[in-house]
Each structure stands twice: as structure tokens, then as C-alpha cells.
Design an enzyme around this catalytic site. Structure first.
Site, short mmCIF file in Angstrom:
data_model
loop_
_atom_site.label_atom_id
_atom_site.label_comp_id
_atom_site.label_asym_id
_atom_site.label_seq_id
_atom_site.Cartn_x
_atom_site.Cartn_y
_atom_site.Cartn_z
N ASP A 1 -11.25 1.72 -23.89
CA ASP A 1 -11.56 1.68 -22.46
C ASP A 1 -11.16 2.96 -21.75
O ASP A 1 -10.31 3.71 -22.22
CB ASP A 1 -10.78 0.54 -21.78
N PRO B 1 0.82 -1.22 0.00
CA PRO B 1 0.00 0.00 0.00
C PRO B 1 0.85 1.26 0.00
O PRO B 1 0.36 2.34 -0.32
CB PRO B 1 -0.83 -0.11 1.29
N ARG C 1 -5.19 -8.67 -20.77
CA ARG C 1 -6.20 -8.21 -21.73
C ARG C 1 -5.62 -7.25 -22.77
O ARG C 1 -6.28 -6.92 -23.75
CB ARG C 1 -7.45 -7.67 -21.04
N GLU D 1 3.15 -7.65 8.00
CA GLU D 1 3.51 -6.23 7.88
C GLU D 1 4.34 -5.97 6.63
O GLU D 1 4.83 -4.85 6.42
CB GLU D 1 4.30 -5.76 9.11
N1 SAM Z 1 2.14 -2.70 7.03
C1 SAM Z 1 1.87 -2.44 5.68
C2 SAM Z 1 1.61 -0.95 5.49
O1 SAM Z 1 0.95 -0.37 6.31
O2 SAM Z 1 2.03 -0.39 4.45
C3 SAM Z 1 0.63 -3.21 5.23
C4 SAM Z 1 0.89 -4.65 5.01
S1 SAM Z 1 -0.52 -5.48 4.34
C5 SAM Z 1 -1.40 -5.90 5.77
C6 SAM Z 1 0.14 -7.01 3.81
C7 SAM Z 1 0.43 -7.12 2.34
O3 SAM Z 1 -0.73 -6.90 1.60
C8 SAM Z 1 1.43 -6.14 1.79
O4 SAM Z 1 2.75 -6.55 2.02
C9 SAM Z 1 1.09 -6.18 0.31
O5 SAM Z 1 1.65 -7.31 -0.31
C10 SAM Z 1 -0.41 -6.35 0.33
N2 SAM Z 1 -1.19 -5.11 0.17
C11 SAM Z 1 -2.06 -4.62 1.05
N3 SAM Z 1 -2.66 -3.53 0.59
C12 SAM Z 1 -2.15 -3.29 -0.64
C13 SAM Z 1 -2.38 -2.28 -1.62
N4 SAM Z 1 -3.24 -1.29 -1.43
N5 SAM Z 1 -1.67 -2.35 -2.77
C14 SAM Z 1 -0.78 -3.32 -2.97
N6 SAM Z 1 -0.52 -4.31 -2.06
C15 SAM Z 1 -1.21 -4.30 -0.92
#
Ligand code: SAM
Length: 240
Positions: free
Chosen positions: A172, A88, A157, A115
Site C-alpha cells: 500500500d 486538530p 488491517r 472545544e
Molecule cells: N477547539 C479545537 C481546536 O481548534 O483545536 C477544536 C475542537 S473540535 C471542534 C472537537 C473535537 O473534535 C476535538 O477535541 C477532537 O477530539 C476532534 N477533532 C476535530 N478535528 C480533528 C482532527 N483534525 N484530528 C483529530 N481530532 C479532531
């Protein structure tokens, strides 16, 4: 194109065998390899995570397990392969980036959980490969597997022969060929009248010029209303 996904939940990728993605895999346009990260663990419990340095809640994925996994997975791959790290806190996935990925020989998608993954893994692998830390939106998921499916489907796609009608991708929302990369407007099909609601008459009149103008206006209106953050004014979209 080859895509390798490394995850602690290989079963999560099962839907990739369905629909358009399944078709692309069946035709050999897309080669999908899913790897179970636990294959590279060395202890009885097949541990992939540990407590975070500096304290705090949650667990962090270990660099030694990820390092061994990526060494093996990347060994036979092209140096042009891109490593994608869903997080994220990454840069946003956009249609431009999807179009870029559709041109590369391969992607390795490293699915984090908990995490996330020890940051040294990317410090290390970015010496040899392009590493993209990528977010699919401003919300937090439990893992990167869903992100892999998003990337796979968006990229597949765009690949030749995957869509029934390739012109539809060019039309699109966000497509490069769409004026300004704006959103697509509303679409309609038969029946012409449904529950007292009629299809806009311009779409049934047979005047292609008028249809194109109407669609552009709808696209402008929808983009301004739903995505003001795109910063696309009439000028950016129409070029006038
Ligand atoms: N502690 C991290 C933070 O706050 O940035 C969040 C970790 S999340 C619980 C666990 C995993 O979910 C991440 O390592 C990633 O692979 C994935 N993930 C969660 N949200 C995501 C998003 N919005 N975009 C991409 N990957 C995401």
C-alpha cells in the site's frame, strides 16, 4: 490487541462492528471496549463540559469527569497502553505511527467534543502513560469518534489474519516495504477494454520485471504530483 474508546456518543462506534474491523473483533484479534463518558458524571444533568477559563466561545470538557473515567478504564490495563487524544492541534497520524500502534498491547482513545478536553487531564495521565495528541488532518471535525474509527481501521488491517491477503498491506501507499514509503500507482482489473479505454499493455504482457518497473515509475510520478510535501525525490524512492 485491546482498544478502549471513551466518548459521549458510544453509538458512533457502531460501524466498528462491520467489515474488516468486525471480522477482527469476531476473531478476537481486536478487543473493542466502548465507554460512555457520562457514566462518570455526578450531577442530574450528566454534565461533561463547562465554560472556558479566560472566556471565549464554546465549552470545554471537565477534567474531573475525564479523570474518573480514565482512572477506571486504565486501572486493569497494561502500563504499555497508549492514550490517544484526537485533536486538530496534535501531531499528524501517519502510517509509521499506525504500524507502531499495531505493536502495542492497547490503546485508550479519548474522544473530545466542543472545544476539547481540559489540558490538565493529559498533564496528569502523562506521568503514568504515553499520551499522544493526534491529528488526522488539517481540518476541524466535531468530535474524536470518527478519529477512533480511522485509527481502529488503519491499525486492524495490519494485524495478522485480518486482511485476506497480507501482502496487500505491504504494498500500500506509505507502507514500510514500499520504496521510500511512496504512493501506490493506478490499478486496473477486467475487462481489459472498457468504454474505449484499454488497460496499459505492460500489465497484460506477462513480463514481471517490466510490470515492476512500470509500477515504480507510476508511483514516482503520482507521489511527485499529488504529494510534493512528502519530499520524496527519485533518489529517496528508488535508493539510486
Ligand atoms: N477547539 C479545537 C481546536 O481548534 O483545536 C477544536 C475542537 S473540535 C471542534 C472537537 C473535537 O473534535 C476535538 O477535541 C477532537 O477530539 C476532534 N477533532 C476535530 N478535528 C480533528 C482532527 N483534525 N484530528 C483529530 N481530532 C479532531
Amino acid at each position: 490487541m485491546r482498544v478502549d474508546v471513551v466518548t459521549v456518543f458510544p453509538e458512533y462506534l457502531a460501524p466498528a462492528r462491520l467489515s474488516l474491523l468486525g471480522k477482527a473483533i469476531g476473531a478476537g484479534t481486536l478487543q473493542l471496549h466502548v465507554h460512555d463518558l457520562r457514566k462518570w458524571t455526578t450531577d442530574r444533568h450528566r454534565t461533561v463540559d463547562d465554560t472556558p477559563y479566560g472566556g471565549g466561545p464554546g465549552m470545554v470538557m471537565r477534567p474531573d469527569v475525564w479523570g474518573d473515567a480514565l482512572d477506571d478504564v486504565l486501572e486493569s490495563l497494561s502500563p504499555e497502553t497508549r492514550i490517544v487524544v484526537p485533536t486538530p492541534s496534535g501531531i499528524p497520524l501517519t502510517q509509521r505511527r499506525v504500524e507502531d500502534y499495531a505493536q502495542v498491547p492497547g490503546l485508550v482513545i479519548a474522544c473530545g467534543r466542543y472545544e476539547g478536553i481540559d489540558a490538565r487531564v493529559w498533564q496528569h495521565f502523562s506521568k503514568r502513560f504515553a499520551v499522544d495528541e493526534l491529528s488526522i488532518g488539517d481540518y476541524v471535525l466535531a468530535g474524536g469518534e470518527v478519529v477512533s474509527l480511522v485509527i481502529l481501521e488503519a491499525v486492524a488491517r495490519l494485524m495478522p489474519g485480518v486482511l485476506g491477503n497480507e501482502a496487500s498491506a505491504a504494498d500500500d501507499s506509505f507502507a514500510q516495504d514500499r520504496p521510500g514509503g511512496a504512493l501506490e500507482g493506478p490499478v486496473y482489473t477486467k475487462p481489459r477494454s472498457w468504454r474505449g479505454l484499454d488497460v496499459p499493455t505492460v500489465l497484460t504482457g506477462g513480463d514481471h520485471g517490466k510490470v515492476a518497473e512500470w509500477r515504480l515509475q507510476q508511483s514516482l510520478r503520482r507521489t511527485a504530483s499529488n504529494r510534493p510535501d512528502l519530499g520524496l525525490g527519485t533518489e529517496e524512492i528508488t535508493g539510486q
